[in-house]
Design a protein around this motif. Structure first.
Motif, PDB file in Angstrom:
ATOM      1  N   ARG A  85      -6.499   6.126   5.144  1.00  0.00           N
ATOM      2  CA  ARG A  85      -6.293   7.451   4.667  1.00  0.00           C
ATOM      3  C   ARG A  85      -4.909   8.017   4.604  1.00  0.00           C
ATOM      4  O   ARG A  85      -4.085   7.641   5.471  1.00  0.00           O
ATOM      5  N   HIS A 128      -5.761   8.591  -0.541  1.00  0.00           N
ATOM      6  CA  HIS A 128      -6.525   7.619   0.005  1.00  0.00           C
ATOM      7  C   HIS A 128      -6.783   6.358  -0.654  1.00  0.00           C
ATOM      8  O   HIS A 128      -7.441   6.311  -1.703  1.00  0.00           O
ATOM      9  N   LEU A 129      -6.301   5.231  -0.074  1.00  0.00           N
ATOM     10  CA  LEU A 129      -6.315   3.858  -0.968  1.00  0.00           C
ATOM     11  C   LEU A 129      -7.281   2.998  -0.333  1.00  0.00           C
ATOM     12  O   LEU A 129      -7.050   2.675   0.936  1.00  0.00           O
ATOM     13  N   GLY A 130      -8.008   2.253  -1.113  1.00  0.00           N
ATOM     14  CA  GLY A 130      -8.831   1.192  -0.780  1.00  0.00           C
ATOM     15  C   GLY A 130      -8.067  -0.189  -0.609  1.00  0.00           C
ATOM     16  O   GLY A 130      -7.242  -0.396  -1.472  1.00  0.00           O
ATOM     17  N   GLU A 137     -13.152   5.273  -9.106  1.00  0.00           N
ATOM     18  CA  GLU A 137     -11.907   5.352  -9.340  1.00  0.00           C
ATOM     19  C   GLU A 137     -11.486   5.146 -10.908  1.00  0.00           C
ATOM     20  O   GLU A 137     -12.412   4.626 -11.438  1.00  0.00           O
ATOM     21  N   SER A 178      -4.815  -0.191   8.998  1.00  0.00           N
ATOM     22  CA  SER A 178      -5.156  -1.302   8.140  1.00  0.00           C
ATOM     23  C   SER A 178      -5.871  -2.427   9.124  1.00  0.00           C
ATOM     24  O   SER A 178      -6.918  -2.887   8.789  1.00  0.00           O
ATOM     25  N   THR A 205      -7.398   1.317  -5.599  1.00  0.00           N
ATOM     26  CA  THR A 205      -7.785   0.257  -4.796  1.00  0.00           C
ATOM     27  C   THR A 205      -6.644  -0.756  -4.967  1.00  0.00           C
ATOM     28  O   THR A 205      -6.186  -1.002  -6.168  1.00  0.00           O
ATOM     29  N   VAL A 221       0.796  -1.025  -0.138  1.00  0.00           N
ATOM     30  CA  VAL A 221       0.145  -0.297   0.095  1.00  0.00           C
ATOM     31  C   VAL A 221       0.798   1.133   0.045  1.00  0.00           C
ATOM     32  O   VAL A 221       0.631   2.405  -0.998  1.00  0.00           O
ATOM     33  N   VAL A 242     -11.226   2.195   3.310  1.00  0.00           N
ATOM     34  CA  VAL A 242     -10.342   3.132   2.774  1.00  0.00           C
ATOM     35  C   VAL A 242      -9.341   3.647   3.913  1.00  0.00           C
ATOM     36  O   VAL A 242      -9.453   3.977   4.913  1.00  0.00           O
ATOM     37  N   ALA A 251     -11.588   6.824  -1.447  1.00  0.00           N
ATOM     38  CA  ALA A 251     -10.396   6.461  -2.307  1.00  0.00           C
ATOM     39  C   ALA A 251     -10.313   6.860  -3.603  1.00  0.00           C
ATOM     40  O   ALA A 251     -11.266   6.958  -4.445  1.00  0.00           O
ATOM     41  N   CYS A 252      -9.057   6.956  -4.033  1.00  0.00           N
ATOM     42  CA  CYS A 252      -8.666   7.341  -5.205  1.00  0.00           C
ATOM     43  C   CYS A 252      -7.936   5.951  -6.181  1.00  0.00           C
ATOM     44  O   CYS A 252      -7.912   6.263  -7.267  1.00  0.00           O
TER      45      CYS A 252
END
Length: 412
Positions: free
Chosen positions: A293, A276-278, A350, A307, A330, A247, A291, A327-328
Motif C-alpha cells: 500500500r 498500491h503495487l502488487g 490493472e 513486503s 503489478t 517497487v 499488494v 493494486a493499480c
C-alpha cells in the motif's frame, strides 16, 4: 427452528471452497458476528462470521479440514436452548468438490418397468450385485451403463462411489480417462488453481496485451543494495531487497506516467489516487499477488516491512482477501530463477505489469573501443493497448531505466 450454517459465496466466480477448520467447538454458544470457521477461496484464507446466534452443532459427518465443498452446502447448525439438531445426514463433500449424485429410491410397492411391460412379477434384486442375463454385475445407473458401453469399460473392475455401492457415470469416465492416459498420474485441481486459471482467461479475453522489453545497467542498483547490507547493524527493520527498491522506483516512474496505472472502464479511464503495487509471490499452492500500500508516499524501509510480512503470509497460506485487492500495477520477478526476459500476464482490472529478469554480468563496449564488465537487467512490460500506445509504454520504460541506473533519484 435450527438455523443452517452454509458455505457462503465470497467472490463473484466462487463455486466451491476448501474448508480449513472450525473456530468454535461443538456445543459452544455463538453470537452473531463471531468468527465461526475458516475457508480458502479465491486464493485467500479468511474467517467466516456467524450471521445468527445459537448453540453450535457440528454433525459427525460434517466437513473435515481440507474438504472441498460446493457453495450453499450445509456445514452445521445453530440451535436454540433445548432444541434438537436435524437427524438428516449432511451431504458429504467429494475430492473434486462436487456432491455425490442423488439416486432416487425405488418404491418397494411399485413394479419395475420390466414388470409393467412384460407382466413379470419377479421383484427386482436389491443385493450387492445386479443380475444381467447370466452375468453378475455391480449396481450402476443407466447413464453409467451407457458410458461403460461407449468407452468399453468393465463395470466389474470399478470401485463404486455412489450411494449403496452404486457405480455412477463419473466413475466410468474416470476409469476411461485413466485408461487413455496410462502411465500418467492425475493431479486434481485445487480451488486456488481453478481461480488462477479463470483469472488468466479473464485477462486474455478482456485486454489487448502487448509486451515490450528494455535493457538497463543495474550496476548502481547493486551497489546501493550492498550499501544497505553494510548498514544492516544500524537498521531496526528488514533490509530492503532489490525487489523492494524496484517497487519504489516503479512508483516514481508511474508518478511521471500515470496512465500506466490506469484502469479501463468502457467509456472512461480510472486513475489511482495512491499507488498500491502488487508483487507476484510464488507459493506451493500457486501464484499469489499481495499488494503493498501507498508505495509512492512510503519510505523504502516501510516498503520492505510490508513486503516481508506479505510474502511470509502468502507462503504460509494466511493472506486475507483484502491483502490482494486494490493494486493499480503489478511487478513479477523471475530473475532469481535465472529468467532474463518473459511475457507477464496482466492482472485485471490493472492495465500493465512489469516483468523483472535476472541481473547478468556482461562485457560492455566503451567509446574508446575497450570493454568493461557491467551488471545488466532486462525489463519486460506487458500493457493493455486499449489504455496505452506503444510510445507511451516505451517512455515509461525509459524513465524507469533511468531511475534504475541512478536509484537515488527515485528514492528522494
Amino acid at each position: 427452528m435450527p438455523i443452517n450454517i452454509t458455505l457462503p459465496r465470497l467472490g463473484w466466480s466462487m463455486e466451491e471452497g476448501k474448508f480449513l477448520a472450525w473456530l468454535k467447538q461443538d456445543g459452544d454458544f455463538i453470537k452473531e458476528g463471531d468468527p465461526l470457521f475458516t475457508l480458502e477461496s479465491d486464493k485467500a484464507a479468511q474467517e467466516v462470521e456467524a450471521i445468527d446466534s445459537g448453540l453450535l452443532h457440528i454433525a459427525p459427518n460434517g466437513p473435515k479440514p481440507g474438504d472441498v465443498i460446493k457453495v450453499g452446502h450445509v456445514l452445521g447448525y445453530l440451535l436454540a436452548e433445548g432444541e434438537t439438531a436435524p437427524t438428516a445426514s449432511l451431504i458429504p463433500p467429494t475430492d473434486s468438490g462436487r456432491p455425490t449424485d442423488s439416486v432416487p429410491e425405488l418404491n418397494p410397492k411399485s413394479k419395475s418397468v420390466e414388470s409393467r411391460i412384460c407382466g413379470n412379477p419377479k421383484p427386482q434384486s436389491v443385493g450387492l450385485h445386479e443380475s444381467v442375463g447370466d452375468q453378475t454385475q455391480p449396481p450402476a445407473s443407466p447413464r453409467a451403463r451407457r458410458a461403460a458401453k461407449e468407452h468399453r469399460v468393465d463395470l466389474a473392475t470399478l470401485a463404486p462411489t455412489g450411494k449403496g455401492g452404486r457405480i455412477r457415470e463419473r466413475d466410468v469416465l474416470a476409469a476411461a480417462t485413466s485408461t487413455s492416459t496410462s502411465g500418467m498420474k492425475q493431479v486434481p485441481l485445487t480451488p486456488m488453481r481453478r481461480t488462477i486459471a479463470a483469472r488468466l482467461m479473464h485477462s486474455r479475453q478482456t485486454t489487448v496485451p502487448v509486451t515490450i522489453t528494455a535493457r538497463c545497467d543495474a550496476t548502481a542498483l547493486l551497489a546501493f543494495r550492498q550499501q544497505l547490507k553494510s548498514l544492516s547493524s544500524s537498521l531496526q527493520h528488514a533490509i530492503p531487497t532489490i525487489n523492494d527498491t524496484l517497487v519504489k522506483l516503479t512508483a516514481a516512474a508511474l508518478r511521471q506516467h500515470p496512465l500506466l496505472a490506469a484502469t479501463w472502464a468502457e467509456d472512461h479511464l480510472l486513475l489511482p489516487e495512491s499507488f498500491h503495487l502488487g508483487i507476484a509471490v510464488d507459493t506451493e499452492a500457486g501464484l499469489l499477488v499481495p499488494v503493498i500500500r501507498d508505495v509512492g508516499t512510503s519510505t523504502l524501509t516501510q516498503i520492505a516491512v510490508q513486503s516481508q510480512r506479505l510474502i511470509a503470509a502468502a507462503r504460509a497460506g494466511q493472506l486475507a482477501a483484502a491483502d490482494m485487492q486494490g493494486a493499480c500495477f503489478t511487478l513479477s520477478n523471475l530473475g532469481s530463477l535465472g529468467v532474463e526476459a518473459f511475457t507477464p500476464v496482466i492482472n485485471p482490472p490493472e492495465s500493465a505489469i512489469l516483468g523483472i529478469g535476472a541481473i547478468v554480468r556482461e562485457a560492455v563496449p566503451l567509446d574508446d573501443g575497450t570493454f568493461t564488465a557491467r551488471d545488466r537487467l532486462t525489463l519486460s512490460l506487458t500493457f493493455d493497448h486499449r489504455v496505452n500506445d506503444g510510445a507511451a509504454a516505451a517512455r515509461f520504460l525509459q524513465t524507469l531505466r533511468h531511475l534504475i541506473e541512478h536509484p537515488l533519484l527515485g528514492l528522494v
